[in-house]
Design a protein around this motif. Structure first.
Motif, PDB file in Angstrom:
ATOM      1  N   UNK A  74       0.817  -1.214   0.000  1.00  0.00           N
ATOM      2  CA  UNK A  74       0.000   0.000   0.000  1.00  0.00           C
ATOM      3  C   UNK A  74       0.850   1.263   0.000  1.00  0.00           C
ATOM      4  N   UNK A  75       2.015   1.196   0.613  1.00  0.00           N
ATOM      5  CA  UNK A  75       2.912   2.353   0.648  1.00  0.00           C
ATOM      6  C   UNK A  75       4.334   1.867   0.896  1.00  0.00           C
ATOM      7  N   UNK A  76       5.306   2.722   0.592  1.00  0.00           N
ATOM      8  CA  UNK A  76       6.710   2.376   0.781  1.00  0.00           C
ATOM      9  C   UNK A  76       7.434   3.546   1.435  1.00  0.00           C
ATOM     10  N   UNK A  77       8.387   3.279   2.330  1.00  0.00           N
ATOM     11  CA  UNK A  77       9.155   4.366   2.948  1.00  0.00           C
ATOM     12  C   UNK A  77      10.127   4.978   1.937  1.00  0.00           C
ATOM     13  N   UNK A  78      10.581   6.186   2.216  1.00  0.00           N
ATOM     14  CA  UNK A  78      11.502   6.879   1.309  1.00  0.00           C
ATOM     15  C   UNK A  78      12.952   6.779   1.771  1.00  0.00           C
ATOM     16  N   UNK A  79      13.233   5.792   2.607  1.00  0.00           N
ATOM     17  CA  UNK A  79      14.592   5.653   3.140  1.00  0.00           C
ATOM     18  C   UNK A  79      15.366   4.524   2.473  1.00  0.00           C
ATOM     19  N   UNK A  80      14.837   4.026   1.372  1.00  0.00           N
ATOM     20  CA  UNK A  80      15.507   2.953   0.682  1.00  0.00           C
ATOM     21  C   UNK A  80      14.658   2.479  -0.480  1.00  0.00           C
ATOM     22  N   UNK A  81      15.001   1.315  -0.997  1.00  0.00           N
ATOM     23  CA  UNK A  81      14.273   0.751  -2.144  1.00  0.00           C
ATOM     24  C   UNK A  81      13.884  -0.687  -1.821  1.00  0.00           C
ATOM     25  N   UNK A  82      12.635  -1.030  -2.126  1.00  0.00           N
ATOM     26  CA  UNK A  82      12.168  -2.413  -1.993  1.00  0.00           C
ATOM     27  C   UNK A  82      12.168  -3.038  -3.381  1.00  0.00           C
ATOM     28  N   UNK A  83      13.048  -4.004  -3.580  1.00  0.00           N
ATOM     29  CA  UNK A  83      13.153  -4.680  -4.869  1.00  0.00           C
ATOM     30  C   UNK A  83      12.279  -5.945  -4.863  1.00  0.00           C
ATOM     31  N   UNK A  84      11.793  -6.293  -6.030  1.00  0.00           N
ATOM     32  CA  UNK A  84      10.863  -7.426  -6.125  1.00  0.00           C
ATOM     33  C   UNK A  84      11.530  -8.761  -5.830  1.00  0.00           C
ATOM     34  N   UNK A  85      12.828  -8.873  -6.077  1.00  0.00           N
ATOM     35  CA  UNK A  85      13.549 -10.107  -5.732  1.00  0.00           C
ATOM     36  C   UNK A  85      15.048  -9.869  -5.883  1.00  0.00           C
ATOM     37  N   UNK A  86      15.807 -10.835  -5.389  1.00  0.00           N
ATOM     38  CA  UNK A  86      17.271 -10.827  -5.562  1.00  0.00           C
ATOM     39  C   UNK A  86      17.644 -12.104  -6.291  1.00  0.00           C
ATOM     40  N   UNK A  87      18.366 -11.958  -7.394  1.00  0.00           N
ATOM     41  CA  UNK A  87      18.688 -13.152  -8.171  1.00  0.00           C
ATOM     42  C   UNK A  87      19.915 -13.863  -7.613  1.00  0.00           C
ATOM     43  N   UNK A  88      20.254 -14.973  -8.246  1.00  0.00           N
ATOM     44  CA  UNK A  88      21.362 -15.804  -7.745  1.00  0.00           C
ATOM     45  C   UNK A  88      22.708 -15.108  -7.832  1.00  0.00           C
TER      46      UNK A  88
END
Length: 244
Positions: A194-208
């Protein structure tokens, strides 16, 4: 051998009467339950002063009522017509313990076997029922044509997602976001941020290889555990030396 009706056949019982009936709802309900369970269609042939049977037939939803002004009852002409209508009529629900069926339209159809009978039936999730285990069934009986059972596949609600807290301090390491939920029907579950903080980035995944997938977008659905179902959960990467 023995005489009598087979339990799986339908029967028509013609009741000749000049006596009015008291339409007590409990008695009518009992009559309906017993008639359906024993495949009985009642026919009430009465004189004009016993029209109270009309409301009984209406409450049953099947059967027939016919009256005559003849004090002796012109039953020989009444009976065949009433029976013909009754045996072409669709019987309502035979078994619906949860109350899924909201209406069944008992339609009188001129059926000459082999033929197809069209039955109008409406179903909805019963109000006041919070939990149904497994997949219930509803049975419809058509006199003379047997019964049909509908297996209702219920999409049960999943469990509530378990919240995950991220340390609210200066932090420079990546954190995997792994919300947990389960679904009894084994359906694919998704999460919407619903919302995201502005202190970083939320990535959908991390690959191998250690790289990150696209950044999470507010309002977009992601398959649980929150990122990509093939590569893993979403990853929170805070800004270096950011106080929050």
């Amino acid at each position: 051998g023995s005489d009598g009706w087979r339990s799986n056949t339908f029967k028509v019982i013609v009741i000749l009467t000049t006596t009015p009936t008291q339409t007590v709802s409990a008695d009518v309900a009992s009559l309906k339950a017993n008639a359906i369970s024993n495949n009985i269609i009642p026919i009430f042939l009465t004189t004009s002063d016993t029209s109270s049977y009309s409301s009984v037939v209406t409450s049953l939803g099947f059967g027939q009522y016919s009256t005559t002004n003849d004090a002796y009852g012109n039953y020989f002409s009444q009976a065949p017509a009433a029976i013909k209508k009754a045996v072409q009529q669709v019987i309502p629900i035979a078994s619906d313990p949860y109350g899924f069926v909201t209406s069944v339209v008992p339609t009188i159809q001129a059926i000459t076997p082999p033929a197809t009978a069209n039955i109008q039936i409406s179903l909805s999730y019963p109000s006041g029922v919070t939990s149904i285990q497994g997949n219930p069934s509803v049975n419809i009986t058509v006199m003379g044509y047997g019964s049909t059972t509908f297996l209702l596949v219920i999409n049960h609600a999943p469990t509530v997602i378990t919240p995950q807290n991220i340390p609210a301090n200066r932090y420079s390491g990546a954190v995997k976001i792994t919300p947990t939920a389960s679904d009894v029907d084994n359906n694919l579950l998704t999460i919407v941020y619903a919302s995201l903080p502005n202190t970083g980035v939320l990535y959908s995944y991390q690959n191998a290889n250690g790289g990150y997938g696209p950044a999470v977008v507010v309002g977009t659905s992601y398959a649980l555990p929150g990122g990509d179902p093939q590569t893993g959960p979403a990853v929170w990467v805070p800004q270096n030396n950011k106080f929050y």
